[in-house]
Design an enzyme around this catalytic site. Sequence first.
Site, PDB file in Angstrom:
ATOM      1  N   TRP A  60       0.877  -1.174  -0.067  1.00 47.27           N
ATOM      2  CA  TRP A  60       0.112  -0.019   0.181  1.00 47.27           C
ATOM      3  C   TRP A  60       0.706   1.310   0.046  1.00 47.27           C
ATOM      4  CZ3 TRP A  60      -3.928   2.018  -1.911  1.00 47.27           C
ATOM      5  CH2 TRP A  60      -4.712   2.931  -1.189  1.00 47.27           C
TER       6      TRP A  60
ATOM      7  N   SER B 166      -7.798  -9.513  -0.988  1.00 47.17           N
ATOM      8  CA  SER B 166      -7.824  -9.024   0.517  1.00 47.17           C
ATOM      9  C   SER B 166      -6.924 -10.120   1.508  1.00 47.17           C
ATOM     10  CB  SER B 166      -9.333  -9.102   1.024  1.00 47.17           C
ATOM     11  OG  SER B 166      -9.254  -9.112   2.382  1.00 47.17           O
TER      12      SER B 166
ATOM     13  N   LYS C 233      -4.381   0.994   9.462  1.00 45.84           N
ATOM     14  CA  LYS C 233      -5.838   0.568   9.708  1.00 45.84           C
ATOM     15  C   LYS C 233      -5.758  -0.454  10.698  1.00 45.84           C
ATOM     16  CE  LYS C 233      -7.315   1.328   4.919  1.00 45.84           C
ATOM     17  NZ  LYS C 233      -7.930   0.632   3.586  1.00 45.84           N
TER      18      LYS C 233
ATOM     19  N   THR D 151     -13.283  -5.965   0.758  1.00 41.49           N
ATOM     20  CA  THR D 151     -12.481  -6.478   1.561  1.00 41.49           C
ATOM     21  C   THR D 151     -13.082  -8.138   2.028  1.00 41.49           C
ATOM     22  OG1 THR D 151     -11.612  -4.375   2.751  1.00 41.49           O
ATOM     23  CG2 THR D 151     -10.827  -6.489   3.459  1.00 41.49           C
TER      24      THR D 151
ATOM     25  N   GLY E  96     -10.612   3.346   2.442  1.00 33.52           N
ATOM     26  CA  GLY E  96     -11.901   3.029   1.445  1.00 33.52           C
ATOM     27  C   GLY E  96     -11.251   1.843   0.693  1.00 33.52           C
TER      28      GLY E  96
ATOM     29  N   ASP F  40     -15.571  -0.054   1.710  1.00 37.30           N
ATOM     30  CA  ASP F  40     -14.267  -1.005   2.031  1.00 37.30           C
ATOM     31  C   ASP F  40     -14.644  -2.218   2.459  1.00 37.30           C
ATOM     32  OD1 ASP F  40     -11.798  -1.175   2.083  1.00 37.30           O
ATOM     33  OD2 ASP F  40     -11.252  -0.053   3.689  1.00 37.30           O
TER      34      ASP F  40
ATOM     35  N   LYS G 274     -13.671  -3.351   9.113  1.00 40.91           N
ATOM     36  CA  LYS G 274     -13.994  -4.156   7.744  1.00 40.91           C
ATOM     37  C   LYS G 274     -12.835  -5.369   7.717  1.00 40.91           C
ATOM     38  CE  LYS G 274     -10.342  -2.148   5.466  1.00 40.91           C
ATOM     39  NZ  LYS G 274      -9.399  -3.044   4.592  1.00 40.91           N
TER      40      LYS G 274
END
Length: 330
Positions: free
Chosen positions: A11, A253, A105, A247, A135, A243, A190
Amino acid sequence: MKTAVLGAGAWGTALADMLAKNGRKTVLWARSPELISQLRQHRENRTYLPGIPLSPDLSFTSDATEAFEGADVFLVVIPSQYLRSFLETHRDLLPHKPVMVCASKGIELGSLAPMSRVVAEALEGKEPRYAMLSGPSFADEVARECPTSVALGCEDQDLGKQLRELFSNSFFRVYSTRDYTGVELGGAVKNVMAIATGMADGLEFGTNARAALITRGLAEMSRLGAAMGANVKTFMGLSGMGDLVLTCTGDLSRNRQVGLKLGQGRKLDDIVGETQSVAEGVKTTRSLYDLSRKIGVELPITSQVYKIIYEGKNPEDAVIELMGRELKEE
């Protein structure tokens, strides 16, 4: 002026590459000199984002002083459980009132703090200006310039507008909101729901079960958010429902993959040990479970995922227990 992207996983690499392509002077920092050497030699992150050539304008360093010097935006993409120690170690390199954009996150273990509080406490006295980027956005697809929309939570509305301009381009669209709490909680919860839906799919429970878990997962997210001062409407947007859907259903994911393998009978230690990438949901499950008990918010799916991961509960028994809960109005 430049942006320092701190953390060279998939990421962090994708975001740094995108900012460089946006014409922004960008440096990507990683702790590992070996990884930086690879990035410089091949112009590709063969460890975390293989097969994608990186912008010739993107710089790389393992020297934190070099990365921080002259930067006006600090994009932090450090795994959530290491964020506090990273910031405390490097706080003297930061200017006063630094712009800290968090793309990590999770909920911190022990303190049970969301990322905004971790940043505020670790940089106390620096008066950091905080924003959260979250997101539906797989790193691989962003790096390949697939159309993507995300949310940026920033209490300072003017700064939020500036940051959304910084990140946005023809394939990456950013919506800003002042509700940074909702954005960061959506990004954390999430991941736990993705483990749950992955387990259901691994057990071959079908798409009905998957849809139910996603929907009731949204209810858990909203319930927690309301208790922590977020705007519940935020969870209907990109950093919540958007999201969550991605995910829980997308095979890119990492958290969904963990759940799939658990549902197929694999052991957690074996699953985690065979990948270099971090599945944030594993540790977030524990911190979220502890947080729910501390503040008295009912999170039944999270509780069952916790019992499966940390107490060895059989996933099928967990589903039976969820289905057998007292009936009530939705």
